[in-house]
Every structure is written in structure tokens, then in C-alpha cells.
Motif scaffolding. Structure first.
Motif, PDB file in Angstrom:
ATOM      1  N   GLY A   1      33.079  60.744  26.972  1.00 31.61           N
ATOM      2  CA  GLY A   1      33.968  61.881  27.138  1.00 31.61           C
ATOM      3  C   GLY A   1      34.084  62.262  28.599  1.00 31.61           C
ATOM      4  N   SER A   2      34.983  63.207  28.893  1.00 32.08           N
ATOM      5  CA  SER A   2      35.086  63.687  30.260  1.00 32.08           C
ATOM      6  C   SER A   2      33.799  64.422  30.597  1.00 32.08           C
ATOM      7  CB  SER A   2      36.314  64.610  30.416  1.00 32.08           C
ATOM      8  OG  SER A   2      36.403  65.522  29.350  1.00 32.08           O
TER       9      SER A   2
ATOM     10  N   TYR B   1      33.821  59.225  21.841  1.00 32.98           N
ATOM     11  CA  TYR B   1      34.073  58.654  20.523  1.00 32.98           C
ATOM     12  C   TYR B   1      33.601  57.212  20.465  1.00 32.98           C
ATOM     13  CZ  TYR B   1      38.395  56.743  22.649  1.00 32.98           C
ATOM     14  OH  TYR B   1      39.315  56.098  23.451  1.00 32.98           O
TER      15      TYR B   1
ATOM     16  N   HIS C   1      33.157  55.121  23.812  1.00 30.34           N
ATOM     17  CA  HIS C   1      34.001  55.636  24.890  1.00 30.34           C
ATOM     18  C   HIS C   1      33.470  57.011  25.287  1.00 30.34           C
ATOM     19  CE1 HIS C   1      37.019  52.427  24.420  1.00 30.34           C
ATOM     20  NE2 HIS C   1      36.617  52.455  23.159  1.00 30.34           N
TER      21      HIS C   1
ATOM     22  N   LEU D   1      40.133  63.976  20.750  1.00 31.61           N
ATOM     23  CA  LEU D   1      40.943  64.288  21.927  1.00 31.61           C
ATOM     24  C   LEU D   1      40.696  63.265  23.023  1.00 31.61           C
ATOM     25  CD1 LEU D   1      40.641  68.177  22.344  1.00 31.61           C
ATOM     26  CD2 LEU D   1      42.552  66.855  21.429  1.00 31.61           C
ATOM     27  N   GLY D   2      41.765  62.832  23.656  1.00 37.31           N
ATOM     28  CA  GLY D   2      41.658  61.894  24.767  1.00 37.31           C
ATOM     29  C   GLY D   2      41.732  60.439  24.355  1.00 37.31           C
ATOM     30  N   SER D   3      41.645  60.148  23.055  1.00 37.20           N
ATOM     31  CA  SER D   3      41.836  58.765  22.616  1.00 37.20           C
ATOM     32  C   SER D   3      43.333  58.451  22.724  1.00 37.20           C
ATOM     33  CB  SER D   3      41.320  58.593  21.175  1.00 37.20           C
ATOM     34  OG  SER D   3      42.006  59.434  20.276  1.00 37.20           O
TER      35      SER D   3
ATOM     36  N   GLU E   1      46.030  62.282  23.897  1.00 31.89           N
ATOM     37  CA  GLU E   1      45.809  62.830  25.225  1.00 31.89           C
ATOM     38  C   GLU E   1      46.285  64.288  25.272  1.00 31.89           C
ATOM     39  OE1 GLU E   1      47.570  60.007  24.624  1.00 31.89           O
ATOM     40  OE2 GLU E   1      46.491  58.385  25.626  1.00 31.89           O
TER      41      GLU E   1
ATOM     42  N   GLY F   1      43.471  66.840  30.363  1.00 29.99           N
ATOM     43  CA  GLY F   1      42.698  65.614  30.558  1.00 29.99           C
ATOM     44  C   GLY F   1      41.386  65.556  29.794  1.00 29.99           C
ATOM     45  N   THR F   2      41.132  66.520  28.930  1.00 29.21           N
ATOM     46  CA  THR F   2      39.901  66.519  28.150  1.00 29.21           C
ATOM     47  C   THR F   2      39.798  65.258  27.309  1.00 29.21           C
ATOM     48  OG1 THR F   2      39.861  68.928  28.010  1.00 29.21           O
ATOM     49  CG2 THR F   2      38.588  67.731  26.346  1.00 29.21           C
ATOM     50  N   VAL F   3      38.611  64.656  27.331  1.00 35.16           N
ATOM     51  CA  VAL F   3      38.333  63.488  26.497  1.00 35.16           C
ATOM     52  C   VAL F   3      37.028  63.749  25.760  1.00 35.16           C
ATOM     53  CG1 VAL F   3      37.851  61.005  26.446  1.00 35.16           C
ATOM     54  CG2 VAL F   3      39.471  61.917  28.117  1.00 35.16           C
ATOM     55  N   GLN F   4      37.091  63.720  24.435  1.00 31.63           N
ATOM     56  CA  GLN F   4      35.880  63.814  23.632  1.00 31.63           C
ATOM     57  C   GLN F   4      35.250  62.428  23.545  1.00 31.63           C
ATOM     58  OE1 GLN F   4      37.639  65.247  19.958  1.00 31.63           O
ATOM     59  NE2 GLN F   4      36.917  67.324  20.371  1.00 31.63           N
TER      60      GLN F   4
END
Length: 196
Positions: free
Chosen positions: A193-194, A174, A191, A159-161, A165, A169-172
């Protein structure tokens, strides 16, 4: 003439050069009637090199976008996240050709994508493969550094890559991996995460 162009991204101001000059004249400075003060030659700037070394997220002037190599993307015709990744690549200045297929295994096998490192789409760019939702900035870095490798992979679909998206706005976190010639992998870009 080289014209400075200010480009703002994420609160940072980046100075880029928009290349508008034609090739230098074949006449010598005395034949052209120039004086010593205007005969100094600015260093030549390679448009492709400038485009490839630009920080991720920086918009490249249209005159430099053409310097990026073509990306051929193999994906399922029904995959929405793959289409979003294609748009991410186009926004980053890459020309993209899409080849829809319901069976990507022959492509992955031909390119040497390691077992267990696959994702939903596979791309080819300038002699490398790109597997999954790899950010365009990482691909530009790969092309600038030119390591002796098969390509990059981002296994799974974090998620978030790019292309994955989500509205909140969550970004795991990676890690994009470099696939070496012998099929091994090592970390290429992490990268966060949030919340990290």
C-alpha cells in the motif's frame, strides 16, 4: 533485423527488442551468396514470450502486443471500475472483448471461482480465469509461468488496484491469489500500500 528500442518506465531504462525481421530465407548461405561473416544467425526471439515476460508497466512495441492472448471480460454494464480495469488491460497490450451481463454467477460457477473470493468482474484468458482488479503484470506472469491452476483472484475491490485508483493516490495493500485446481488458494503476488 532486430532493432533495439529503449523504453523508460518509473525511472528505469529497459532494453527491449522490436522484432522486424521476416522469417529466414529457405536458401542456404552459399545459394544466397553470403559470406562466412554474415552467415551468423541471431537467436530467434519469440514475440509472445517477450511480451509476457516484460516487467509490469513496460510498454511493449506494437509488433509484440499482438502476441498477447485475447481477454474476455464479463461485467455489469453499469460498473465504472470494471470499465477502468478493461482500459488498464488494453493499455498493457491485451486485446479485450467485453460481455456485459447483469448476472455473473453462472460465469463464476462455470470457471470455478471459489466462494468468498469473488469481485465485480470475471475474465477468461488463455485457459485461466482472472477475478477482480488483478494487475496486468500479474496476468503476464501467470501466462509466462503457466502453473497448473484455475486462475487468479483479487477478492473485493482494494483502493489503488487497477481500475480502483483514487484522486489522492491512496493504495491499500493487497494480495493476488492463485486458485489451484482443487479450489484452494495461495499467495501469488503481494502489492504494498501507499506508505509501506
Amino acid at each position: 533485423m532486430n532493432t533495439p528500442l529503449l523504453v523508460s518506465t518509473a525511472g528505469a531504462i529497459v532494453l527491449a527488442l522490436a522484432i522486424t525481421a521476416c522469417a529466414p530465407s529457405s536458401k542456404s548461405s552459399t545459394e544466397a551468396g553470403s559470406t562466412a561473416s554474415d552467415s551468423a544467425v541471431a537467436p530467434r526471439i519469440d514475440a509472445r514470450e517477450t511480451a509476457l515476460r516484460s516487467p509490469p508497466g513496460v510498454l511493449i512495441p506494437a509488433s509484440l502486443d499482438a502476441a498477447l492472448p485475447n481477454v474476455v471480460v464479463y461485467k455489469s454494464p453499469s460498473c465504472g471500475c470494471c470499465g477502468a480495469w478493461v482500459e488498464h488491460m488494453r493499455t498493457a497490450g491485451f486485446p479485450v472483448e467485453v460481455r456485459d451481463s447483469d448476472n455473473l454467477e453462472p460465469v463464476k460457477s462455470r470457471l470455478g471461482v471459489p466462494y468468498g473470493k469473488g469481485s465485480c468482474h470475471t475474465a477468461e484468458v488463455d485457459g485461466y480465469f482472472v477475478e477482480g482488479h488483478v494487475p496486468a503484470g500479474d496476468i503476464k506472469r501467470l501466462l509466462a509461468e503457466r502453473p497448473d491452476a484455475r486462475g487468479l483472484t483479487l477478492p473485493g475491490m482494494p483502493l489503488g488496484s487497477p481500475g480502483m485508483e483514487v484522486p489522492d493516490g491512496t493504495v491499500q495493500p493487497y494480495t493476488v491469489e492463485l486458485v489451484t485446481r482443487d479450489g484452494g488458494t495461495r499467495s501469488f503476488a503481494r502489492h504494498p500500500g501507499s506508505g509501506e
